[in-house]
Design a protein around this motif. Structure first.
Motif, short mmCIF file in Angstrom:
data_model
loop_
_atom_site.label_atom_id
_atom_site.label_comp_id
_atom_site.label_asym_id
_atom_site.label_seq_id
_atom_site.Cartn_x
_atom_site.Cartn_y
_atom_site.Cartn_z
N HIS A 242 10.81 92.33 19.37
CA HIS A 242 11.56 91.13 19.06
C HIS A 242 12.55 91.34 17.93
CE1 HIS A 242 9.22 88.76 21.83
NE2 HIS A 242 8.09 89.05 21.21
N PRO B 128 10.62 83.56 20.61
CA PRO B 128 10.55 84.19 19.28
C PRO B 128 11.88 84.73 18.79
CG PRO B 128 8.79 84.99 20.73
CD PRO B 128 9.77 84.25 21.58
N THR C 241 0.41 83.61 19.52
CA THR C 241 0.62 84.52 20.66
C THR C 241 -0.63 85.35 20.94
OG1 THR C 241 2.96 84.64 20.08
CG2 THR C 241 2.10 86.33 21.57
N ALA D 167 2.82 84.56 15.52
CA ALA D 167 2.12 85.75 15.98
C ALA D 167 0.66 85.44 16.28
CB ALA D 167 2.23 86.85 14.92
N LEU E 256 4.77 89.38 14.97
CA LEU E 256 5.26 89.55 16.33
C LEU E 256 5.54 91.02 16.62
CD1 LEU E 256 7.71 86.52 16.51
CD2 LEU E 256 5.49 86.72 17.61
N HIS F 250 6.39 82.90 10.87
CA HIS F 250 6.29 84.13 11.65
C HIS F 250 4.82 84.48 11.92
CE1 HIS F 250 6.67 88.80 11.60
NE2 HIS F 250 6.50 88.35 12.82
#
Length: 445
Positions: free
Chosen positions: A282, A233, A209, A206, A278, A202
């Motif tokens: 999401h 995601p 991104t 992130a 994230l 995770h």
């Protein structure tokens, strides 16, 4: 009588071998020309014999096709074998054999192309995920854990689908028969390691991104492969959702709520976090809230505590709905979410449940309840949830009938009748018509 020489005994066999080879078709251009010379024919140069090119076979894309063929072969075994343990054993044997073939093929390709690049068998993650699920369904979670460890030793990194499938299969087994096995101290440690791996995935997603250009070339290549397998995601959110379901199935709902607070904190904090993650959008989704409410409703705990947790999650859900409406997005509700809310809110005190469900239907579906004050209901401008689900309509009407709220039942039926052009016509549902007539007879007295 004197013995015949050995060469006289072998001579007929030589003639037989020569005759058999003479009548066979040529296997190459050289053999064809030699046959022409032996027969005394004219030498021809227009002979073309197709050869298999080794360069076409030894291509890097062959490794990917090899792993896809492995997944297909495992799927065929699943359809052929009726026994769960036999499916797992055969699939595991095929997987290990194909991985050995893959490494041999990778060495040949490196030698053929004279390349020092090491190939990563990441495309084989789907096959490994399938075999891990087969191990759990064969009532052998320990074998699944050993396969998970072997998967990482083979150089295949677990993806979000690996964790999601692992947690989902374990939660099914926990509700069925393996509850005691998963509660052992060894499995507590294993689940913690699985959650740490998911959290690391995770954070990396992130970070990628936020800063896609801050990765090394090797990390960027690996992230491209992972992105190709992950697609979006949403798979990471699905893995977290199944992990919370597993914790609730094991009776550890406090830890499930801690994970939910980590993903969707209470409120919208403005401070920056040390670890990247994230965005909230999401995780604050309909499947996440619906699954959490369902899992809390199935947990064994005092009814008063369960009602408090359900209403707390519903309040936070309302906050997310308000924020989505401000952003112009669609409300975070659908028929499944309404059914789950009706099911969870009707547990506990009857009077409070009737008020909560009336507020829910009046706010998000626009049902005009005459028994409620106008200040208690704030309907949305354009409700995106209509009476499209027969089970939802019957559940709501049955709940009001059981609680003796006949006027609310009539209001729901009338609203569904007026909104029939957008969804379901309640007059076509026999049970709904029977409950409506029963409520009319009760109010007319």
């Amino acid at each position: 009588m004197s013995a015949r020489p050995w060469w006289r005994l072998a001579l007929p066999r030589l003639f037989e071998r020569h005759a058999s080879t003479k009548s066979e078709p040529p296997k190459s251009v050289v053999n064809f020309r030699n046959m022409q010379r032996r027969r005394g024919g004219a030498f021809r140069t227009d002979v073309r014999v197709e050869r298999k090119s080794k360069a076409a076979v030894l291509h890097p894309d062959t490794l990917r096709q090899h792993m896809f063929a492995t997944s297909k072969r495992i799927s065929n075994i699943v359809h052929q074998e009726p026994d769960a343990m036999a499916r797992f054993k055969k699939s595991e044997a095929v997987l290990m054999e194909r991985m050995t073939e893959w490494r041999t093929l990778a060495r040949r390709i490196r030698f053929h192309h004279k390349s020092r690049t090491s190939f990563i068998p990441q495309h084989g993650a789907a096959a490994w995920n399938h075999v891990i699920l087969l191990a759990i369904r064969a009532a052998s979670p320990t074998a699944a854990w050993h396969l998970f460890c072997e998967m990482k030793r083979q150089g295949i990194r677990p993806t979000a689908r690996t964790y999601a499938g692992f947690f989902q299969a374990l939660s099914e087994q926990a509700r069925a028969s393996l509850h005691d096995t998963l509660c052992l101290p060894s499995w507590n440690e294993r689940l913690s390691k699985l959650y740490e791996g998911l959290e690391q995935l995770h954070q990396e997603a992130a970070a990628q991104t936020a800063m896609p250009d801050a990765l090394s070339p090797h990390q960027a290549a690996q992230q491209r492969v992972l992105h190709e397998l992950e697609k979006d995601p949403a798979s990471i959110a699905t893995a977290f959702r199944h992990y919370m379901t597993l914790l609730c199935a094991l009776g550890r709902y406090e830890e499930a709520l801690e994970v939910f607070d980590h993903l969707c904190p209470n409120g919208y904090p403005l401070a920056q976090h040390d670890t990247p993650r994230l965005p909230r959008k999401h995780f604050a989704t309909v499947p996440m809230y619906t699954s959490l409410l369902r899992d809390l409703g199935l947990c064994r705990m005092p009814m008063s505590k369960k009602q408090g947790l359900v209403r707390e999650i519903w309040r936070r859900w309302q906050d997310d709905i308000a924020m989505s409406l401000r952003r112009g997005a669609s409300p975070l509700l659908d028929e499944t979410a309404l059914k789950t809310l009706v099911w969870t809110l009707q547990m506990g005190q009857p009077r409070t449940c009737v008020q909560d469900i009336c507020f829910l239907l009046g706010t998000y579906m626009g049902v005009p309840f005459r028994s409620l004050a106008d200040a208690e209901v704030h309907p949305v401008a354009k409700p995106n949830v209509h009476w499209n689900d027969t089970a939802l309509l019957v559940d709501v009407l049955t709940f009001f009938d059981q609680q003796g709220a006949h006027s609310q039942l009539i209001d729901c039926y009338t609203h569904a009748k007026n909104e029939a052009m957008h969804g379901l016509d309640p007059s076509t549902v026999p049970k709904a018509v029977a409950l409506y007539k029963k409520a009319l007879s009760q109010t007319s007295r």
